[in-house]
Design an enzyme around this catalytic site. Structure first.
Site, PDB file in Angstrom:
ATOM      1  N   GLU A  62       1.009  -0.918  -0.018  1.00  0.00           N
ATOM      2  CA  GLU A  62      -0.143   0.026  -0.140  1.00  0.00           C
ATOM      3  C   GLU A  62       0.695   0.721   0.110  1.00  0.00           C
ATOM      4  O   GLU A  62       0.321   2.346  -0.963  1.00  0.00           O
ATOM      5  CB  GLU A  62      -1.429  -0.340   1.357  1.00  0.00           C
ATOM      6  N   GLU A  90      -4.385  -9.145   3.993  1.00  0.00           N
ATOM      7  CA  GLU A  90      -5.748  -8.861   4.505  1.00  0.00           C
ATOM      8  C   GLU A  90      -6.659  -9.395   4.657  1.00  0.00           C
ATOM      9  O   GLU A  90      -6.549 -10.332   6.019  1.00  0.00           O
ATOM     10  CB  GLU A  90      -5.451  -7.184   4.569  1.00  0.00           C
TER      11      GLU A  90
END
Ligand code: NAD
Length: 713
Positions: free
Chosen positions: A118, A140
């Site tokens: 990210e 995730e």
């Protein structure tokens, strides 16, 4: 700065090298976040700095993701607002990075997962190490979360929604070539040239800007209900996810919602939407359960957390395996694969050779698939020695016994092994039901007798249940765990009791299913309710797999041994006896609760309707699912009360890896904490009123509920 080294090159490019001194891999901690903020402001403010290159000081990895320990500790406190603020702070940082007015390039020198990717996505340019191990991804979802650092917003804006969704929903990372092909990174380069190539890009692109910050930007492939891919991405996607998760896992649905809602609006609004969903998941129970049991506690167990520390590590060089049947053959394979010599003994040379043939078949398959080279395969097989004569066992430091489940047969082989082995050899029984303390009497040193309970098929099942008998010493436990660790299996440690931990809890699952059948509940409803709860297999199907005959044997043995009534498993005795009388002993016998037609899929035996007539009114599947989850959790609480389980993590790991209890619950004890102990006790009381004392809560558990004393402190 504690986590970043900042160097200014002669050409005016600043290089920020992320390197957390106390970790072997970088993880995204609050300190790193703070340090990154300082770097960005310095770069933005200093006219001498032309741009920034981000990289890592760890060989082979950039950033491995968020700090799970930190995440787990967030759960259960009344801090939704704080979590939301933290997610917003994290996002503000990424946003500031890409809008700081200077070009920013990321030299991804190794794997970049979760928050690591990210951060890279918030850079204007990404060059990735040209090394197959340098995988990138957003895993995730596997810990019950979603990428909360802008991942659900930047990735679809970069590569389009259809390409981004599988990466977000499956969480599997991709190798560099694929990452380049998908457009996640701009270029690949050898590790040694990464920073240089990123710096060159910075110098060549002083006006760098993210695509989504260019006026008129549109998400590639379109967004919303009218996008050409919308039906496939969102409608079919939602039903696929619902089917796969039975809606027990909230993360995949939240990811779909984030992508759908967030890509309809400008990035800043999308990021806020993401932060809200992220906060809900992180403060909810499922993410906590998955992270705590499947990552943190399993990781500790793999590092042999329960090993007594006073003994030097001692992995046996040579082990004896008594019984070359299904279990012995698998154990020999795992030992040989770990570099240990395995003497595989059975009553005839032919039987012993048949045990070795199992390994031959496994390595042939592995070689054919390219997972093993010929040399490794031959070396592995050369370590397995099929024998019949006990004298061949001389020099073994460990015996693993896997003969028939009979006290007499086990006593015989134990005494024969004792006659040829040195005083200090450790003896481990793989019994699934016979108490260890009793079996130990046949071994000269009861302190060096222990249970090492493998699961079938041994080469594929990750769990091993290590059982301490009354006389088992700490040394024996340490040596047993060293062996299990060498086989790369996950051990749990329990104390002796009928069925130990896993078989005891598993028994309650199978028995509850059979009780339902006898009550007149439709067999298909029973099986579906179990799967709806998240069990991989229904209780009737699994009873067929392990055989109904085995249930009959366990029940007979329990009676013969005069075990306490609650271990006699009378709940299922009627159904078991009926099926045995019909000759339907389970899959191995070709018929059980299911029919097994040759060349076709198994199906529930239609004759069950006659044997166990369905009642007119059928219960809701949710009611049956609750019974299935509660009975196993309650039996686990009893194991804690009786001291069979000393550490809650052993129960949670054992129930998920050993018997397939659903991972969203975090395991049988975490399930109780997910409901809340008082709510769990209330549900048991309700079920006890309907179904009897097997759901009765002990005074110990009730007191614990009243005192608000959880299993995990
Ligand atoms: P199995 O019947 O496949 O194998 C038992 C082997 O022991 C046979 O090859 C037999 O010839 C051999 N044997 C019998 N008596 C012997 C003797 N006196 N000396 C030497 N060898 C002898 O059984 P299995 O499924 O491999 O189970 C073995 C043990 O493991 C049992 O105690 C069982 O309860 C336990 N166990 C089984 C499972 C499972 O899923 N099958 C799982 C965990 C534990």
């Amino acid at each position: 700065m504690q986590t970043i080294r900042l160097d200014l090159r002669q050409d005016g490019v600043a290089v920020a090298t992320i390197d957390l001194s106390d970790r072997s891999m970088n993880v995204y901690t609050p300190t790193l976040q703070e340090d990154l903020g300082k770097v960005i402001e310095q770069v933005a403010a200093d006219p001498a700095i032309k741009g920034l290159v981000l990289t890592s000081g760890k060989r082979g990895s950039f950033i491995a993701g968020g700090d799970l320990l930190d995440f787990v500790n967030v759960h259960g406190r009344d801090n939704t607002e704080q979590v939301l603020q933290r997610a917003q702070g994290w996002n503000a940082l990424h946003r500031r990075l890409e809008t700081c007015g200077k070009p920013v390039a990321c030299a991804i020198n190794g794997l970049a997962l979760g928050g690591g990717l990210e951060l890279a996505l918030a850079c204007h340019y990404r060059v990735l190490a040209d090394d197959p191990k340098a995988v990138v991804g957003l895993p995730e979802v596997k810990v019950g979360l979603l990428p909360g650092g802008g991942g659900t917003q930047r990735l679809p804006r970069l590569i389009g929604i259809p390409a981004a969704l599988p990466l977000l929903l499956d969480g599997n990372p991709v190798a560099p070539v694929k990452a380049l092909q998908l457009g996640i990174v701009h270029a690949l380069a050898p590790v040694a040239e990464l920073v240089e190539s990123a710096a060159r890009w910075v110098l060549d692109n002083p006006e760098a800007c993210q695509p989504w910050d260019v006026k008129g930007f549109k998400v590639p492939g379109g967004t919303g209900c009218l996008a050409p891919h919308a039906v496939e991405s969102f409608q079919a996607g939602t039903s696929r996810v619902s089917q796969a998760t039975q809606r027990n896992y909230p993360a995949p649905i939240a990811i779909l919602s984030c992508v759908f809602e967030g890509t309809l609006v400008p990035l800043d609004t999308g990021i806020n939407i993401e932060a809200k969903y992220f906060t809900k998941l992180l403060t909810g129970p499922v993410a906590r359960n998955l992270m705590r049991t499947m990552f943190l506690n399993k990781g500790e167990a793999d590092k042999l957390a329960r090993r007594p520390q006073d003994f030097a590590r001692r992995v046996p060089q040579k082990v004896a395996i008594l019984g070359a049947g299904m279990m012995g053959a698998g154990i020999a394979y795992c030992a040989a694969a770990a570099g240990i010599e395995a003497m595989l003994l059975d009553t005839s040379q032919e039987q012993a050779e048949r045990g070795k043939a199992y390994s031959v078949a496994l390595v042939e398959k592995a070689v054919a698939r390219g997972n093993m080279n010929e040399e490794t395969a031959q070396a592995l097989l050369a370590r397995i020695h099929p024998v019949t004569d006990y004298s061949a066992l001389a020099g073994c430091e460990l015996v693993v016994e896997a003969v028939f489940e009979s006290r007499e047969v086990k006593r015989g082989v134990t005494q024969q092994a004792a006659a040829v082995l040195a005083e200090g050899a450790l003896f481990a029984s793989n019994t699934s039901t016979l108490p260890i303390t009793g079996l130990a009497q046949a071994w000269p040193r009861q302190d060096l007798f222990i249970g090492i309970h493998f699961f079938s098929p041994v080469d594929r099942m990750p769990l091993v249940e290590v059982i301490r008998g009354q006389a088992t010493s700490d040394e024996a436990l340490a040596r047993a765990l060293d062996f299990v660790g060498a086989l790369r299996k996950t051990p749990i440690v329990v104390n002796d009791s009928p069925g130990f931990f896993t078989s005891r809890v598993f028994g309650t699952f199978v028995d509850e299913g059979m009780a339902m059948l006898e009550e007149g509940i439709e067999p298909a409803l029973i099986e579906n309710a179990a799967r709806m709860a998240g069990m991989p297999t229904g209780p009737l199907a699994i009873a067929d797999e392990v055989t109904i005959e085995l249930q009959a044997n366990v029940q007979r043995q329990a009676k013969e041994d005069g075990l306490d009534e609650r271990f006699q498993r009378q709940l299922s005795a009627g159904v078991v006896d009926r099926m045995m009388a019909l000759g339907r002993i389970g899959r191995r016998g070709g018929a059980g609760f299911y029919d097994y037609p040759a060349g076709a899929r198994k199906r529930l035996w239609p004759g069950l309707a006659e044997q166990f007539p369905p009642r007119a009114e059928q219960p809701e599947a949710e009611e049956l699912a609750s019974r299935i989850l509660v009975i196993q959790a309650l039996e686990t609480a009893r194991c804690v009360e009786e001291g069979v389980i000393e550490h809650p993590a052993d129960a949670d790991i054992g129930s998920i890896l050993g018997i397939g209890y659903p991972s969203w619950t975090g395991g049988t004890l975490s399930y109780i904490e997910t409901l809340g102990l008082p709510a769990f006790v209330a549900e048991c009381d309700r079920l006890a009123a309907l179904h009897g004392k097997r759901f009765a809560v002990s005074p110990w558990l009730r007191a614990r509920a009243e005192a608000g004393e959880p299993f995990y402190q």
